[in-house]
Enzyme design. Structure first.
Site, short mmCIF file in Angstrom:
data_model
loop_
_atom_site.label_atom_id
_atom_site.label_comp_id
_atom_site.label_asym_id
_atom_site.label_seq_id
_atom_site.Cartn_x
_atom_site.Cartn_y
_atom_site.Cartn_z
N SER A 9 49.84 50.21 43.62
CA SER A 9 49.39 51.28 42.73
C SER A 9 49.26 52.60 43.50
O SER A 9 48.42 52.73 44.39
CB SER A 9 48.04 50.93 42.11
OG SER A 9 47.47 52.09 41.55
N HIS A 55 53.38 50.62 40.75
CA HIS A 55 52.45 50.67 39.62
C HIS A 55 51.95 52.11 39.46
O HIS A 55 51.42 52.71 40.39
CB HIS A 55 51.29 49.72 39.91
CG HIS A 55 50.36 49.50 38.78
ND1 HIS A 55 50.64 48.65 37.73
CD2 HIS A 55 49.12 50.02 38.52
CE1 HIS A 55 49.61 48.64 36.89
NE2 HIS A 55 48.68 49.48 37.34
N ASP A 108 49.53 54.51 37.42
CA ASP A 108 48.33 54.51 36.58
C ASP A 108 48.11 55.86 35.93
O ASP A 108 47.68 56.82 36.59
CB ASP A 108 47.10 54.18 37.44
CG ASP A 108 47.00 52.70 37.78
OD1 ASP A 108 47.09 51.88 36.86
OD2 ASP A 108 46.80 52.38 38.97
N MET A 125 45.99 58.10 33.35
CA MET A 125 44.67 58.13 32.69
C MET A 125 44.47 59.46 31.99
O MET A 125 44.79 60.51 32.56
CB MET A 125 43.57 57.96 33.73
CG MET A 125 43.69 56.71 34.55
SD MET A 125 42.36 56.64 35.76
CE MET A 125 42.84 55.19 36.70
N HIS A 136 51.42 52.01 33.75
CA HIS A 136 50.21 51.49 33.10
C HIS A 136 49.50 52.65 32.40
O HIS A 136 48.90 53.49 33.05
CB HIS A 136 49.32 50.84 34.20
CG HIS A 136 48.02 50.31 33.69
ND1 HIS A 136 47.00 49.94 34.54
CD2 HIS A 136 47.56 50.07 32.43
CE1 HIS A 136 45.97 49.50 33.82
NE2 HIS A 136 46.28 49.58 32.55
N MET A 150 46.69 54.15 30.55
CA MET A 150 45.29 54.03 30.14
C MET A 150 44.99 55.27 29.31
O MET A 150 44.23 56.17 29.71
CB MET A 150 44.39 53.94 31.39
CG MET A 150 44.46 52.56 32.03
SD MET A 150 43.82 52.54 33.70
CE MET A 150 45.26 53.05 34.59
N MET A 159 43.06 43.17 33.28
CA MET A 159 42.28 44.01 34.19
C MET A 159 41.18 43.16 34.84
O MET A 159 40.42 42.49 34.14
CB MET A 159 41.63 45.17 33.43
CG MET A 159 42.59 46.25 32.94
SD MET A 159 43.62 46.99 34.22
CE MET A 159 42.41 47.60 35.41
N ASP A 215 45.24 43.30 37.78
CA ASP A 215 45.07 44.65 38.31
C ASP A 215 43.59 44.94 38.57
O ASP A 215 42.79 44.97 37.65
CB ASP A 215 45.63 45.63 37.26
CG ASP A 215 45.59 47.08 37.71
OD1 ASP A 215 45.19 47.35 38.84
OD2 ASP A 215 45.98 47.94 36.88
C1 DX5 Z 1 42.35 50.93 37.72
C2 DX5 Z 1 43.85 50.91 37.95
C3 DX5 Z 1 44.29 50.05 39.11
C4 DX5 Z 1 43.73 50.43 40.43
C5 DX5 Z 1 43.95 49.34 41.42
O1 DX5 Z 1 42.08 51.64 36.56
O2 DX5 Z 1 44.52 50.44 36.80
O3 DX5 Z 1 45.70 49.98 39.16
O4 DX5 Z 1 44.28 51.62 40.92
O5 DX5 Z 1 43.42 49.75 42.63
P1 DX5 Z 1 42.63 48.78 43.61
O6 DX5 Z 1 43.63 47.77 44.11
O7 DX5 Z 1 42.13 49.69 44.67
O8 DX5 Z 1 41.53 48.12 42.82
ZN ZN Z 2 46.71 49.86 36.78
#
Ligand code: DX5
Ligand code: ZN
Length: 219
Positions: free
Chosen positions: A8, A33, A35, A37, A66, A68, A137, A175
């Site tokens: 990620s 990955h 992320d 948000m 991903h 969010m 998650m 994740d």
């Molecule tokens: C959280 C994200 C994850 C996160 C994982 O909202 O979806 O992908 O970045 O990071 P680590 O491995 O540090 O928990």
């Molecule tokens: Zn993620």
């Protein structure tokens, strides 16, 4: 199912994102990955289209996006156009989950469905026909570097059983909070796609990736 590592980039250093991505790739990662948000579905705002567009030109890795974000159907086409190979949305964020998953597939991407730690695993049951991946998650979505929630292991087992019963070819991605110390537990419970942020991008990225890939290729 093949075991896959999906580093990620949320935990990467954005001053030299390309360099960090290439280090993970050199260590053997084939997926990335991403992320996204929106500050509404989760409190934080990470990054969006511009970043994905920029990094698309520096690697051929599989982009595991991903989302969010609230009502992700609005952006499926855009992320597909900007190079996502798979797009994962949250069951809690969609007004019409089926329509959202179908839209993702129509855009030429693999469709993923994610649930937060407090959402019942039963909430994905009706959508198994429409998905290529389930993303469980194992921390509250919104930030990296959190601790793996131990109750996630039983949830992985439940979803893994559900997928097997369905007879469908569906990846199970986990994740949040995965490190070398708990990766075996996650894999043994039935996950085959491992997201790792801080465990990859903090320290020697290439060496960290190699350590993860070694384990994933062995199991
Ligand atoms: C959280 C994200 C994850 C996160 C994982 O909202 O979806 O992908 O970045 O990071 P680590 O491995 O540090 O928990
Ligand atoms: Zn993620």
């Amino acid at each position: 199912m093949l075991n896959i590592l999906s580093p990620s980039i949320l935990a990467a250093d954005f001053k030299h994102l390309e360099q960090d991505i290439k280090a993970a790739e050199a260590g053997g990662a084939r997926w990335l990955h991403i992320d996204v948000m929106d500050g509404v579905f989760v409190p934080a705002i990470s990054f969006g289209m511009c970043v994905q567009e920029s990094i698309r030109s520096c690697t051929d890795m599989y982009f595991d996006t991903h989302l969010m974000i609230t009502e992700p159907i609005r952006y499926a086409g855009e992320f597909a156009r900007l190079g996502s190979n798979g797009i994962t949305v949250h069951v809690e964020a969609c007004k019409d989950v089926k329509k959202t998953l179908r839209t993702i597939r129509e855009c030429g991407c693999r469709a993923g469905l994610s649930i937060k730690p407090e959402t019942s695993t039963d909430s994905i049951r009706d959508y198994l026909e429409e998905v290529d991946m389930i993303l469980l998650m194992s921390v509250e979505p919104g930030s990296g570097g959190q601790k793996y929630l131990p109750e996630s292991t039983d949830r992985i087992r439940e979803v893994s059983r559900m997928i097997k019963t369905s007879g469908r070819d569906i990846d199970l991605e986990v994740d949040g909070g995965i490190r070398l110390t708990n990766i075996h537990e996650v894999l043994e419970a039935g996950a085959n796609v491992i997201v790792a942020g801080s465990a990859i991008f903090e320290g020697d990225i290439r060496a960290n990736t190699e350590d993860f890939v070694k384990i994933l290729n062995k199991v």
